[in-house]
Design a protein around this motif. Structure first.
Motif, PDB file in Angstrom:
ATOM      1  N   GLN A  20     -46.113  42.995   7.238  1.00  0.00           N
ATOM      2  CA  GLN A  20     -45.449  44.134   7.887  1.00  0.00           C
ATOM      3  C   GLN A  20     -45.762  45.461   7.210  1.00  0.00           C
ATOM      4  O   GLN A  20     -45.463  46.516   7.768  1.00  0.00           O
ATOM      5  CB  GLN A  20     -43.933  43.919   7.915  1.00  0.00           C
ATOM      6  N   CYS A  61     -36.315  42.922  14.519  1.00  0.00           N
ATOM      7  CA  CYS A  61     -37.419  42.935  13.552  1.00  0.00           C
ATOM      8  C   CYS A  61     -37.845  44.370  13.320  1.00  0.00           C
ATOM      9  O   CYS A  61     -37.960  45.147  14.278  1.00  0.00           O
ATOM     10  CB  CYS A  61     -38.587  42.124  14.108  1.00  0.00           C
ATOM     11  N   LEU A  62     -38.074  44.716  12.061  1.00  0.00           N
ATOM     12  CA  LEU A  62     -38.469  46.092  11.741  1.00  0.00           C
ATOM     13  C   LEU A  62     -39.816  46.454  12.375  1.00  0.00           C
ATOM     14  O   LEU A  62     -40.118  47.632  12.550  1.00  0.00           O
ATOM     15  CB  LEU A  62     -38.542  46.282  10.221  1.00  0.00           C
ATOM     16  N   HIS A  94     -37.278  33.611   9.786  1.00  0.00           N
ATOM     17  CA  HIS A  94     -37.915  34.770  10.420  1.00  0.00           C
ATOM     18  C   HIS A  94     -39.063  35.300   9.546  1.00  0.00           C
ATOM     19  O   HIS A  94     -40.167  35.557  10.040  1.00  0.00           O
ATOM     20  CB  HIS A  94     -36.840  35.848  10.643  1.00  0.00           C
ATOM     21  N   GLU A  95     -38.791  35.459   8.248  1.00  0.00           N
ATOM     22  CA  GLU A  95     -39.816  36.048   7.367  1.00  0.00           C
ATOM     23  C   GLU A  95     -40.989  35.086   7.158  1.00  0.00           C
ATOM     24  O   GLU A  95     -42.139  35.518   7.112  1.00  0.00           O
ATOM     25  CB  GLU A  95     -39.207  36.447   6.017  1.00  0.00           C
ATOM     26  N   HIS A 133     -43.400  35.238   9.909  1.00  0.00           N
ATOM     27  CA  HIS A 133     -44.335  36.369   9.815  1.00  0.00           C
ATOM     28  C   HIS A 133     -45.621  35.966   9.092  1.00  0.00           C
ATOM     29  O   HIS A 133     -46.693  36.494   9.385  1.00  0.00           O
ATOM     30  CB  HIS A 133     -43.707  37.536   9.045  1.00  0.00           C
TER      31      HIS A 133
END
Ligand code: ZN
Length: 153
Positions: A54, A92-93, A134-135, A138
């Protein structure tokens, strides 16, 4: 230490969000710097978790803080999943302004290395479990919108 701009869907270079991140082979000063930059960027964005892709760095490194202190995870992998799942709302950012309902395992156990290179295990439930899943997604190029059963307005 520095606050990075977070790669968002639709940005130039957003393909990094869809790549499989590479395993960290050796914990060097550049990994310490990456952890520090992830932490600063996470707190600046008021997020609960941030993965290295990210900020444009395709390595298996994430930081998480669900209000219980900072977790720095290198090469994290889920080694245990609960039978139970729960449905809750996620954002999500890298996908500003959107939220969706995602079914996740209620609890997970994650194995990772800390910045000292020691193997650690994190058992998470509730928000921490969700955030870990979630992470770690990624790191495989998976976004929550791929898993969402319903997007909210
Ligand atoms: Zn995310």
């Amino acid at each position: 230490m520095a606050v990075y701009s977070i790669v968002k869907i639709g940005d130039p270079g957003d393909s990094v969000l869809r790549e499989k991140a590479s395993t960290v082979k050796k914990i060097t000063p550049s990994i310490f710097k990456l952890l520090d930059n992830l932490k600063d960027t996470l707190y600046e964005a008021n997020g609960v978790g941030l993965a290295a892709p990210q900020i444009g760095i395709s390595k298996r490194v994430v930081v998480i803080d669900v209000g219980e202190g900072l977790l720095e995870l290198i090469n994290p992998e889920i080694i245990e999943y609960s039978d139970e799942t729960e449905l809750d709302v996620e954002g999500c950012l890298s996908i500003p302004g959107a939220r969706g309902e995602v079914e996740r395992y209620s609890s997970v156990v994650v194995k990772a290395l800390n910045r000292e290179g020691e193997e650690i295990e994190i058992a998470g439930e509730g928000l921490l479990s969700r955030c870990l899943q979630h992470e770690i997604d990624h790191l495989y190029g998976v976004l929550y919108i791929d898993r969402a059963t319903r997007m909210l307005e």
